[in-house]
Scaffold this active site. Structure first.
Site, mmCIF file in Angstrom:
data_model
loop_
_atom_site.group_PDB
_atom_site.id
_atom_site.type_symbol
_atom_site.label_atom_id
_atom_site.label_comp_id
_atom_site.label_asym_id
_atom_site.label_seq_id
_atom_site.Cartn_x
_atom_site.Cartn_y
_atom_site.Cartn_z
ATOM 1 N N SER A 189 0.813 -1.201 0.000
ATOM 2 C CA SER A 189 0.000 0.000 0.000
ATOM 3 C C SER A 189 0.856 1.265 0.000
ATOM 4 O O SER A 189 1.728 1.427 -0.855
ATOM 5 C CB SER A 189 -0.953 -0.047 1.191
ATOM 6 O OG SER A 189 -1.975 0.894 1.054
ATOM 7 N N ASP A 409 -9.176 -3.797 -5.339
ATOM 8 C CA ASP A 409 -9.078 -4.654 -4.145
ATOM 9 C C ASP A 409 -10.014 -4.187 -3.026
ATOM 10 O O ASP A 409 -9.852 -4.571 -1.878
ATOM 11 C CB ASP A 409 -7.643 -4.727 -3.644
ATOM 12 C CG ASP A 409 -7.067 -3.375 -3.221
ATOM 13 O OD1 ASP A 409 -7.857 -2.428 -3.030
ATOM 14 O OD2 ASP A 409 -5.839 -3.261 -3.071
ATOM 15 N N HIS A 434 -7.750 -5.634 -0.052
ATOM 16 C CA HIS A 434 -6.550 -4.818 0.087
ATOM 17 C C HIS A 434 -5.594 -5.306 1.176
ATOM 18 O O HIS A 434 -4.404 -5.471 0.934
ATOM 19 C CB HIS A 434 -6.953 -3.369 0.356
ATOM 20 C CG HIS A 434 -5.806 -2.427 0.443
ATOM 21 N ND1 HIS A 434 -5.003 -2.131 -0.640
ATOM 22 C CD2 HIS A 434 -5.303 -1.713 1.486
ATOM 23 C CE1 HIS A 434 -4.062 -1.291 -0.264
ATOM 24 N NE2 HIS A 434 -4.216 -1.017 1.008
#
Length: 537
Positions: A189, A409, A434
């Site tokens: 991320s 996601d 995610h």
């Protein structure tokens, strides 16, 4: 051919360590690091993440201000430290006695493993890199030798000089601890944004120490923001927009009373440069531009009222934020402190995008991209309705948002995740959520293959997640290699070698289907524990 092996009793139960592995450095996303608060007497307490007393500690230890224009105190109880050098401007806690630090235990892995290690029930809900760390240790990685972590204060900018200096020092220490081996960086991320900033600002150091960079679910062009305690997602176009207006919550319903309130989280994030840096890039050529849509009630000059659906692109959204949050304040220590939408941080974030746009991957470093897909992912956001339009933009702070979704996601749209700007060795989409993607077996198999970890699997195709059936000659060579590995590493001994009927007839075929079976017999149990691998072409 059917090959049986029996494992001899291990002389010790020590974890297998592969000394030939290249080191790995794990870098989490926003809110993915344990944070400690150290007071003036040196007392240390965990302030992020915690369940008990979470809301109180957030307000008293983590609420912050960012003010690059002045080094003076805003009010008597607020202490602001601002250095005029742009890259040294930082967000500092409102409490002058608090210094927020990242724990370095377990070579940096403690801070990114389980975010609330004191939690007993539901502890798995706050695991970050935990499953991946456990898996990699099984492959032969060793903490402090070939496995390391880098946590950071997520309130700060991704290009803050302090963070860049810490990351440079971390790369050097990992390189030294591993005996001079170049490093495989695995980011999740927003960790990808941090590393891209470092690559842009310090390409020489990056080239010196890094072998491969594997980015997982990175919001290279912005992302959605939505967090739940069960998955700790992070932000982008749709959710970032609603976070600035409404804040965010980790849990729903009555459980909110025992955790951080939605609005208190808003008051933290409104002063965090990292969150502004996750906004959708206005310069990126989106196939579908993220939009803010508002049903608005407007009075015309003739006194008539019209209801219109207005749309704002990333370039047009700033005046809406400014007006909607113009009266936002926070009560700290009995003092009312203004916290409007911070246009100074907007300028800072714009410079961060310019910094990242200059990133060039050194010729000796390979880049890989894994992104999540298969879930509805907020891309645009809408407030109000034709029946209940917005009369005053400041009403938006108390309204619920509706989201327009694309594939991704659940947090980062595919389009944003794929737009890394590099000549990637591979970009692979994996169905998954995610945060949950860090626990996906498919992702583990891909990483194992790219890192050359564990037992060799030369026929694995990471794109389609299957193994390829080799020719008969390749299979013979592969079996010989597997036997050698088994005998050397795990102490297996050959018990029998059986030829299946028809093996001779298959020798001339282009490909065959064969199996390698390994059995382990316990001293006191007649049952066998078996491992079975089939190669398919």
């Amino acid at each position: 051919m059917f090959l049986k092996l029996i494992k001899r009793r291990a002389r010790n139960s020590a974890q297998f360590v592969d000394p030939d592995l290249d080191p790995v450095l794990l870098v989490p996303g926003v809110a993915g690091s344990v944070l400690h608060a150290v007071d003036e007497n040196g007392k240390v307490e965990r302030v992020w993440v915690r369940i008990l007393g979470a809301d109180y500690k957030l307000r008293t230890r983590l609420w912050s201000r960012f003010d690059p224009a002045s080094g003076d105190s805003i009010v008597a109880v607020v202490w602001i430290v601002v250095i005029q050098d742009e890259q040294c401007s930082k967000t500092v806690s409102l409490d002058p006695r608090t210094n927020v630090v990242v724990p370095e235990d377990r070579h940096g892995l403690f801070a990114i493993d389980v975010l609330d290690p004191d939690l007993i029930l539901g502890k798995e809900l706050l695991c970050y890199f935990h499953d991946m760390i456990v898996e990699m240790i099984k492959w032969g990685f060793e903490e402090g030798k070939t496995l390391f972590g880098f946590g950071y204060d997520f309130r700060q900018s991704n290009r803050l000089q302090d963070t860049m200096d810490r990351f440079a020092a971390k790369l050097e220490s990992v390189y030294t601890a591993s005996g001079g081996k170049k490093i495989n960086i695995i980011t999740h991320s927003m960790g990808g944004i941090l590393v891209k900033c470092f690559l842009s600002l310090h390409p020489d150091i990056f080239e010196k120490y890094v072998k491969n960079w594997i980015a997982i679910a990175a919001p290279f062009q912005g992302r959605d923001w939505f967090m739940k305690v069960k998955d700790l997602n992070e932000g982008a176009p749709g959710y970032i927009t609603s976070t600035f207006f409404n804040g965010m919550s980790f849990v729903e319903g009555w459980e909110q009373n025992f955790f951080i309130s939605k609005w208190n989280m808003h008051q933290l994030l409104i002063e965090c440069p990292s969150i502004y840096e996750l906004m959708a890039s206005p310069d990126f050529p989106w196939k579908n531009s993220p939009l803010l849509k508002i049903w608005r009630e407007k009075k015309e000059h003739d006194g008539e009222t019209n209801i219109l659906l207005e749309s704002y692109s990333p370039e047009e959204i700033l005046p809406i934020f400014k007006e909607a949050l113009s009266n936002n304040t926070v009560d700290y220590g009995g003092v009312n402190i203004p916290l409007p939408f911070n246009l100074e941080i907007v300028k800072w974030a714009a410079e961060t995008r310019k910094v990242m746009s200059s990133a060039v991957m050194p010729p000796g470093v390979k880049f890989y991209n894994i992104y999540g897909m298969g879930l509805e992912t907020p891309h645009s956001v809408c407030y109000g309705s034709e029946d209940s339009p917005v009369k005053d933009l400041q009403q938006i702070r108390d309204m619920l948002a509706d989201y327009i979704c694309l594939d991704g996601d659940g947090t980062v749209p595919i389009e944003s995740a794929q737009a890394d700007g590099f000549n990637a060795e591979a970009r692979i989409g994996v169905p998954g959520e995610h945060r949950g993607i860090l626990r996906e077996r498919h992702v583990f198999r891909i990483l194992k293959h790219w890192l050359n970890a564990g037992e060799p699997d030369p026929y694995y195709d990471p794109v389609y997640d299957f193994v390829i059936l080799p020719t008969s000659w390749e299979m013979e060579k592969y079996i010989e290699k597997c036997i050698q590995i088994a005998l050397e590493k795990d102490g297996w001994e050959i018990v029998s070698l059986e030829l299946n009927k028809g093996d001779n007839e298959m020798e001339n075929k282009e490909s065959v289907l064969k199996s390698l079976s390994a059995s382990m017999v316990a001293d006191s149990e007649p049952l066998q524990e078996q491992a079975h691998a089939t190669l398919v072409h």
